[in-house]
Design an enzyme around this catalytic site. Structure first.
Site, PDB file in Angstrom:
ATOM      1  N   CYS A   1       0.837  -1.190   0.000  1.00 55.61           N
ATOM      2  CA  CYS A   1       0.000   0.000   0.000  1.00 55.61           C
ATOM      3  C   CYS A   1       0.880   1.251   0.000  1.00 55.61           C
ATOM      4  O   CYS A   1       1.991   1.243   0.518  1.00 55.61           O
ATOM      5  CB  CYS A   1      -0.945   0.079   1.180  1.00 55.61           C
TER       6      CYS A   1
ATOM      7  N   ARG B   1       3.207   0.058  -5.288  1.00 56.10           N
ATOM      8  CA  ARG B   1       3.018  -0.623  -3.996  1.00 56.10           C
ATOM      9  C   ARG B   1       1.681  -1.354  -3.918  1.00 56.10           C
ATOM     10  O   ARG B   1       1.378  -1.984  -2.900  1.00 56.10           O
ATOM     11  CB  ARG B   1       3.118   0.397  -2.856  1.00 56.10           C
TER      12      ARG B   1
ATOM     13  N   TRP C   1      -3.010  -2.631  -1.599  1.00 54.84           N
ATOM     14  CA  TRP C   1      -2.773  -4.024  -1.973  1.00 54.84           C
ATOM     15  C   TRP C   1      -3.416  -4.825  -0.851  1.00 54.84           C
ATOM     16  O   TRP C   1      -2.983  -4.756   0.311  1.00 54.84           O
ATOM     17  CB  TRP C   1      -1.285  -4.328  -2.081  1.00 54.84           C
TER      18      TRP C   1
ATOM     19  N   ASN D   1      -0.570   1.394   6.021  1.00 56.86           N
ATOM     20  CA  ASN D   1       0.243   0.434   5.262  1.00 56.86           C
ATOM     21  C   ASN D   1       0.855  -0.500   6.297  1.00 56.86           C
ATOM     22  O   ASN D   1       1.469  -0.035   7.254  1.00 56.86           O
ATOM     23  CB  ASN D   1       1.336   1.214   4.500  1.00 56.86           C
ATOM     24  N   GLY D   2       0.642  -1.799   6.137  1.00 57.94           N
ATOM     25  CA  GLY D   2       1.181  -2.758   7.106  1.00 57.94           C
ATOM     26  C   GLY D   2       0.107  -3.760   7.517  1.00 57.94           C
ATOM     27  O   GLY D   2      -0.956  -3.827   6.905  1.00 57.94           O
TER      28      GLY D   2
ATOM     29  N   GLU E   1      13.539 -18.551 -13.068  1.00 54.93           N
ATOM     30  CA  GLU E   1      13.134 -17.191 -13.411  1.00 54.93           C
ATOM     31  C   GLU E   1      12.185 -17.190 -14.629  1.00 54.93           C
ATOM     32  O   GLU E   1      11.195 -16.451 -14.647  1.00 54.93           O
ATOM     33  CB  GLU E   1      14.378 -16.336 -13.683  1.00 54.93           C
TER      34      GLU E   1
ATOM     35  N   LYS F   1       8.406 -15.655 -14.534  1.00 53.35           N
ATOM     36  CA  LYS F   1       7.923 -14.645 -15.487  1.00 53.35           C
ATOM     37  C   LYS F   1       6.623 -15.126 -16.123  1.00 53.35           C
ATOM     38  O   LYS F   1       5.663 -14.381 -16.242  1.00 53.35           O
ATOM     39  CB  LYS F   1       8.955 -14.359 -16.596  1.00 53.35           C
TER      40      LYS F   1
ATOM     41  N   GLU G   1       3.709 -15.004 -13.493  1.00 48.06           N
ATOM     42  CA  GLU G   1       3.234 -13.720 -12.965  1.00 48.06           C
ATOM     43  C   GLU G   1       2.556 -12.856 -14.008  1.00 48.06           C
ATOM     44  O   GLU G   1       1.659 -12.090 -13.661  1.00 48.06           O
ATOM     45  CB  GLU G   1       4.324 -12.961 -12.203  1.00 48.06           C
TER      46      GLU G   1
ATOM     47  N   HIS H   1      13.268 -37.782 -11.676  1.00 47.84           N
ATOM     48  CA  HIS H   1      12.953 -38.036 -10.263  1.00 47.84           C
ATOM     49  C   HIS H   1      11.529 -37.628  -9.913  1.00 47.84           C
ATOM     50  O   HIS H   1      11.216 -37.459  -8.742  1.00 47.84           O
ATOM     51  CB  HIS H   1      13.960 -37.314  -9.360  1.00 47.84           C
TER      52      HIS H   1
ATOM     53  N   LYS I   1       4.629  -3.983  -7.369  1.00 44.59           N
ATOM     54  CA  LYS I   1       6.047  -3.899  -7.718  1.00 44.59           C
ATOM     55  C   LYS I   1       6.929  -4.076  -6.482  1.00 44.59           C
ATOM     56  O   LYS I   1       7.988  -4.668  -6.550  1.00 44.59           O
ATOM     57  CB  LYS I   1       6.322  -2.548  -8.390  1.00 44.59           C
TER      58      LYS I   1
END
Ligand code: AGP
Length: 616
Positions: A2, A27, A74, A100-101, A489, A493, A496, A512, A611
């Site tokens: 946030c 945020r 968020w 925020n938190g 990675e 990508k 997301e 395996h 982000k």
């Protein structure tokens, strides 16, 4: 997470609150809201989704007043609804609060308030705090500014967890309160105005100086003067104001449809930037003045811990192999989100590198602080060099990649890997690595920007290959050694931005268990450059083909064997083995990007993400 902006001063608050909020959207962007004191009472507007939607609502029905707070959310507690959007109000409807938190004991506090007759309109922890402060304020003998500070102190004394808050009350008028614990909050001073903000960049155009509030601080602002109190009691000596530097310029998308695409294509330049002035030909080494360590001190390190989250953690994994190979120092990579809950052995000779693009990731900040507590030297590797991690670490490396706006990290990943390669070179050269090998590394590093540029020329070809696989419902990514981190990675990508399940594995792990997933509908993407484990990768590809699994391989230019074996190949220029991960990630970034675009996904702002992850 946030983002919070507050504004108090001589001019209308609304334009500052909305423009600043737009700069904090990294945020979170689930919903946004604003509350402004109009001289008599507090009015509010909220909307689901982006700040631009809130701005549209305010264009139709503006809010008048010079004192206000705003928030981009968020979601942590409660679904993405207008009721759960901030600001939240107390029982009287005269106190507005943004937060925020995460308040960990919100349930117990809510139950207590319910027992005392309070009712709530949202499911948020924030509304609980608004009610708690409002209740204490209403009980004071006089409802003045001192009483509001005392009420905030009382309520925060009961709150467990993390918070950065901004609030105003209709009874105290032109007066803003800010407080923080665990979530960043900055107070800025400009031309006839004071601001609150979650970061400096959001208000940098309007302020000359800022103070960084400390955990446990409560700041009270009246537009002209300010005081800083402590939650634990008494007044604090306000932190010294810091001059504000111009923020990095926010360029547009140019010819690209998305920031992510533009940022992928910026990589030749960002790699040049991260290396600029840091490669020493005469010494065959790298130089980092920001580490603030002599060679004698660097030689003291007998172990390195790299910690970070998400993409940054994958860069750490790639760096682990590089540093161990070049400097022969044991390196461990730790998820920052796990770090403080494990008892990671640390000592004064184990250097901990807190790695973070944003420098504001809550878990990475916590890992840094835990390392300090245990007496380890702490260094930062950040893109944002005016961030919490950059400020709190003893020294570090700036990535110089410029603003990264796409939520999916791309250019900062390759800069992180190259920064770690240079660190390995420096640590190697002050130990056993000979000058001639140091020079080979330097030549390899210097060739990278051009090789990345050549790789980017495959953009259209990769787009065509991606189009063939957009109906896939699962992707497997495989690589060996440092290319395993690139497989991870590539899979991240894909997940997301396209929301397609994808997972990364060391190629040899296939037999395996993972091989159970191989079928005609599940493409496997192999990283198979012509390196020391090339033949091993070919065998794994054969195993997938034998089970009718489609294979896309990223290999080396001219590799006809690979081309004849696989359904599709993306062939990249020859590069020294140790730098292959930097090159190999580029086609995976482009593959995920083109898949997401073809599926109509919101590439730059994928759902549920932000982000910068500023909550635990
Ligand atoms: C990467 O695409 C993601 N946005 C995410 O995994 C990110 O890398 C992670 O949250 C760490 O962020 P940081 O580097 O800013 O600390």
């Amino acid at each position: 997470m946030c983002g919070i902006i507050g504004c108090i001063g001589e001019a209308a608050a609304q334009p500052f609150l909305i423009e600043g909020l737009g700069r904090l959207e990294y945020r979170g962007y689930d919903s946004a809201g604003v509350a402004i004191w109009n001289g008599k009472e507090i009015e509010t507007r909220k909307s689901i989704g982006r700040v631009s939607r809130l701005a549209e609502a305010l264009n139709e029905s503006p809010l008048d007043g010079d004192t206000g707070i705003s928030h981009t959310r968020w979601a942590t507690h409660g679904a993405v609804t207008e009721e759960n959007a901030h600001p939240h109000f107390d029982a009287s409807g005269r106190l507005a609060l943004v937060h925020n938190g995460v308040l960990e004991n919100h349930k117990a506090l809510r139950d207590g308030l319910l027992g005392r007759g309070h009712t709530f309109v949202s499911q948020t922890d924030t509304e609980v705090l608004a009610h708690l402060i409002g209740e204490a304020f209403d009980c004071a003998p006089v409802q003045d500014r001192d009483a509001l500070v005392a009420a905030v102190r009382y309520a925060l004394g009961q709150a467990m967890g993390t918070y950065g808050i901004g609030l105003l009350h209709a009874d105290t008028g032109r007066f803003l309160i800010a407080a923080r614990k665990g979530s960043p909050l900055i107070v800025g001073f400009g031309d006839g105005r004071q601001f609150l903000s979650s970061d400096v960049d959001a208000i940098a155009d309007w302020v000359d100086e800022v103070i960084y509030l400390e955990d446990g601080d409560i700041a009270a602002l009246d537009g002209d003067t300010y005081e800083v109190h402590r939650v634990s009691g008494g007044e604090a000596t306000p932190p010294a104001p810091v001059k504000v530097e111009a923020p990095p310029t926010r360029e547009g998308r140019g010819r690209y449809a998305h920031y992510m695409h533009k940022e992928i294509h910026e990589q030749p330049e960002t790699l040049r930037e991260v290396m600029k002035g840091r490669l020493d030909h005469e010494g065959g080494t790298a130089v980092f003045s920001g580490l603030q360590r002599t060679n004698e001190e660097l030689r003291e390190w007998h172990r390195i811990v790299l910690t970070g989250c998400g993409t940054t953690y994958h860069a750490a994994l790639a760096g682990e192999s590089l540093i161990e190979a070049l400097a022969r120092i044991p390196v461990e990579c730790e998820y920052a989100s796990e770090f403080r809950y494990r008892n990671v052995p640390l000592d004064s000779r184990t250097a901990v590198f807190a790695m973070s693009q944003s420098g504001e990731t809550a878990d990475t900040i916590a890992a840094l602080r835990e390392s300090k507590r245990k007496g380890a030297p702490t260094l930062g590797i950040c893109n944002n060099v005016i961030s919490t991690i950059a400020r709190e670490s003893e020294g570090g490396v700036g990535l110089r990649a410029g603003l990264e706006i796409g939520v999916a990290a791309t250019k900062t990943f390759t800069s992180q890997v190259v920064a770690l390669a240079m660190l390995g070179l420096l640590l190697g050269r002050i130990r056993d690595l000979p000058h001639c090998e140091g020079m080979d590394i330097i030549r390899g590093l210097e060739s990278l920007p051009e090789l990345v540029a050549q790789t980017l020329e495959l953009d259209e070809e990769i787009s065509r290959i991606a189009a063939k696989y957009i109906s896939a419902r699962n992707f497997l990514f495989m690589g060996r050694q440092a290319n395993f981190s690139i497989a991870l990675e590539g899979a991240l990508k894909m997940k997301e931005i396209s929301y397609i399940p994808a997972s990364g594995y060391p190629s040899a792990e296939l037999k395996h268990g993972v091989i159970a997933l191989v079928n005609e509908e599940t493409p496997s993407i192999f990283l198979a450059p012509q390196d020391g484990v090339y033949e091993k990768n070919l065998s794994n590809i054969e195993e997938v083909k034998a089970r009718k699994g489609p294979v896309i391989a990223v290999g080396t230019e001219g590799d006809e064997t690979l081309a004849s074996l696989c359904d599709d190949v993306i062939l990249l220029p020859q590069v020294p083995d140790f730098l292959a991960p930097v090159l190999n990630v580029i086609p995976l970034q482009l593959f995920a990007y083109h898949t997401a675009v073809a599926l109509g996904c919101d590439v730059d702002k994928p759902k549920n993400l932000a982000k910068s992850v500023t909550v635990e």
